[in-house]
Design an enzyme around this catalytic site. Structure first.
Site, PDB file in Angstrom:
ATOM      1  N   SER A 125      29.062 -24.091   5.376  1.00 40.53           N
ATOM      2  CA  SER A 125      29.479 -23.232   4.273  1.00 40.53           C
ATOM      3  C   SER A 125      28.556 -23.140   3.066  1.00 40.53           C
ATOM      4  O   SER A 125      28.651 -22.183   2.305  1.00 40.53           O
ATOM      5  CB  SER A 125      30.859 -23.682   3.787  1.00 40.53           C
ATOM      6  OG  SER A 125      30.845 -25.040   3.443  1.00 40.53           O
ATOM      7  N   GLY A 128      27.979 -21.333  -0.414  1.00 40.25           N
ATOM      8  CA  GLY A 128      29.332 -20.943  -0.772  1.00 40.25           C
ATOM      9  C   GLY A 128      29.587 -19.453  -0.852  1.00 40.25           C
ATOM     10  O   GLY A 128      30.691 -19.036  -1.197  1.00 40.25           O
ATOM     11  N   CYS A 246      21.339 -15.622  10.674  1.00 36.93           N
ATOM     12  CA  CYS A 246      20.327 -14.737  10.074  1.00 36.93           C
ATOM     13  C   CYS A 246      19.065 -14.796  10.926  1.00 36.93           C
ATOM     14  O   CYS A 246      17.950 -14.682  10.428  1.00 36.93           O
ATOM     15  CB  CYS A 246      20.050 -15.101   8.621  1.00 36.93           C
ATOM     16  SG  CYS A 246      19.586 -16.817   8.328  1.00 36.93           S
TER      17      CYS A 246
END
Length: 473
Positions: A125, A128, A246
């Site tokens: 995560s 954030g 990504c």
């Protein structure tokens, strides 16, 4: 232009072989050499999109909607004096600076979802951006377990959660492989934005491919396959899961998804993202995944796939050794004391979907939906700390102001721009007059913190990790 972007020949040959029909390698290279358009996401936990548009217009910011995120915009702003990250709106959490394509995984997770998820796992995560996007989608309801392997990055994650007013989050610091065995079939939704080679980020980081090789790509893919299995085990039957990277290589994307589908066969189905947004077909793979190259939508390269768990599967066996849980659920007397004091001193009313827990003299607000997990996994931080007890009552904490207050309370003190600058630099302020007790500090219509009157000054309660000391608005 960024003509010095490093694109190894081996990488370019690799990409040329997987480019969609009709797209050329020269277009790919040209896109990689163009600077990224800056993009932001409006944080609807703090403001509405319409109110933010009005604020942006007043500031001379030009916004262009991002088609796959109804709160996302490409932005043109004069940052020669004040960077966007040092504006009052950013420091108060009204928006998050986030790359446009990275908004897509959360949009895909909530696409065609009629009701909020009761529990969400964000398996990788930090820093954030996606966790706070989920929290906004949930309107701080339910619970988000936000995991990050790197301890140093957990601090950044927590700072962003604080800034954005997130109250329904619990943080963990583990290898994501633990979740399938430790919390099997616990979550209504799982987001695995997997650690990857970062091939799609060269427009932001010209040296992203400095150490690229097909061998390292395959090594990373092996890790991703382990993580995606763990994510699937942690998902409830009927639940939704999004896998994203990504990266651009099929080894880290389509092949990882194929591994998931062949491992769990009849227990899983892939959900097409064709109708995620109007132009999704431009990046759609035959499997229904979205595989974005930098030239496709003029953003970072990205990959997004969505799945649904159809039936239960046997999770990995684990041996648990947990120490005594250090918190105790507050008794009725303490709950009433907290609720009455908050109302009397700050005009704040606690919501029903949270519960009060105590540890020594600390008082914490936990998401109600977290309770079934409390004895199953060790959390590094849960919910928000709202108070410390002392002999004369309660000492309220910063996140009471930023995560619980609405900004419409009577106990708000409005300050001017110079005082706001002082506040964000961690300094006490001296407004006109004097008062007693705690006060919600408000600037330009939004709350920026919690202070306490000491004579004719207000003592600053801003946490150190949120203090800025230069180039302020």
């Amino acid at each position: 232009m960024h003509p010095n972007v490093y694109l190894p020949e081996e990488f370019l040959s690799h990409i040329e072989a997987i480019l969609p029909e009709g797209e050329s390698l020269s277009e790919f290279v040209s896109a990689c050499q163009r600077p990224l358009r800056k993009s932001i996401r409006v944080n609807t936990l703090k403001t509405s999109v319409e109110n933010f548009k009005q604020r942006a217009k007043h500031k001379g910011w030009k916004l262009e909607p991002i088609p796959w995120c109804d709160t996302g915009f490409w932005i043109e702003a004069d940052e020669s004096v004040t960077p966007l990250g040092n504006t009052a709106e950013h420091m108060a959490g009204l928006f998050y600076i986030q790359e446009a394509s990275s908004m897509m995984p959360v949009s895909a997770l909530f696409h065609q979802q009629d009701s909020n998820f009761g529990s969400v796992l964000d398996m990788a995560s930090a820093p954030g951006s996606k966790t706070t996007q989920i929290a906004a989608k949930q309107n701080n309801k339910g619970v988000i377990v936000a995991n990050e392997l790197s301890a140093s990055r957990v601090k950044v994650l927590h700072a962003n959660i604080q800034r954005c007013g997130v109250s329904n989050c619990a943080l963990t610091n583990f290898d994501g492989n633990v979740f399938g065995g430790w919390l099997p079939e616990q979550f209504d939704a799982v987001l695995l934005d997997a650690p990857c080679s970062g091939e799609g980020t060269v427009r932001k980081d010209p040296d992203a491919l400095k150490n690229w090789s097909i061998e390292s790509t395959n090594t990373i893919a092996d890790v991703q396959k382990q993580l995606i299995e763990s994510a699937f085990h942690a998902l409830k039957p009927g639940g939704s899961m999004v896998y994203s990277t990504c990266a651009l290589s099929k080894e880290e994307n389509q092949q990882v998804c194929t591994h998931l589908l062949t491992t769990f066969t009849d227990a899983i189905e892939s959900i097409s993202l064709l109708d995620l947004f109007p132009d999704a077909h431009k990046a759609l793979t035959p499997e229904g995944y979205v595989h974005i190259f930098p030239q496709t939508y003029d953003c970072e390269g990205f990959f997004v796939a969505r799945f649904r768990k159809l039936s239960s599967v046997t999770p990995p066996a684990v041996k648990k050794r947990l120490g005594k849980f250090p918190f105790e659920k507050a008794n009725t007397k303490l709950v009433n004391q907290i609720s009455q004091s908050l109302d009397q001193e700050l005009n704040i009313v606690l919501q029903d979907d949270s519960m009060i827990w105590a540890r020594d003299k600390e008082v914490w607000l936990f998401p109600t939906n977290l309770e079934p997990m409390l004895g199953e996994l060790r959390f590094s931080r849960m919910g928000i700390k709202i108070a410390e007890t002392h002999k004369n009552g309660f000492k309220w904490q910063h996140q009471v102001a930023t995560s619980v207050a609405t900004g419409k309370e009577d106990k708000c003190l409005d300050i001017d721009v110079e005082q706001a600058r002082e506040w964000f630099m961690g300094r006490d302020i001296r407004p006109n007059g004097s008062g007693k007790g705690s006060v919600l500090v408000r600037y330009d219509g939004f709350i920026i913190g919690l202070g306490k009157w000491v004579g004719n000054r207000i003592k600053n309660g801003l946490p150190r990790e949120l203090v800025r000391d230069k180039n302020l608005f």
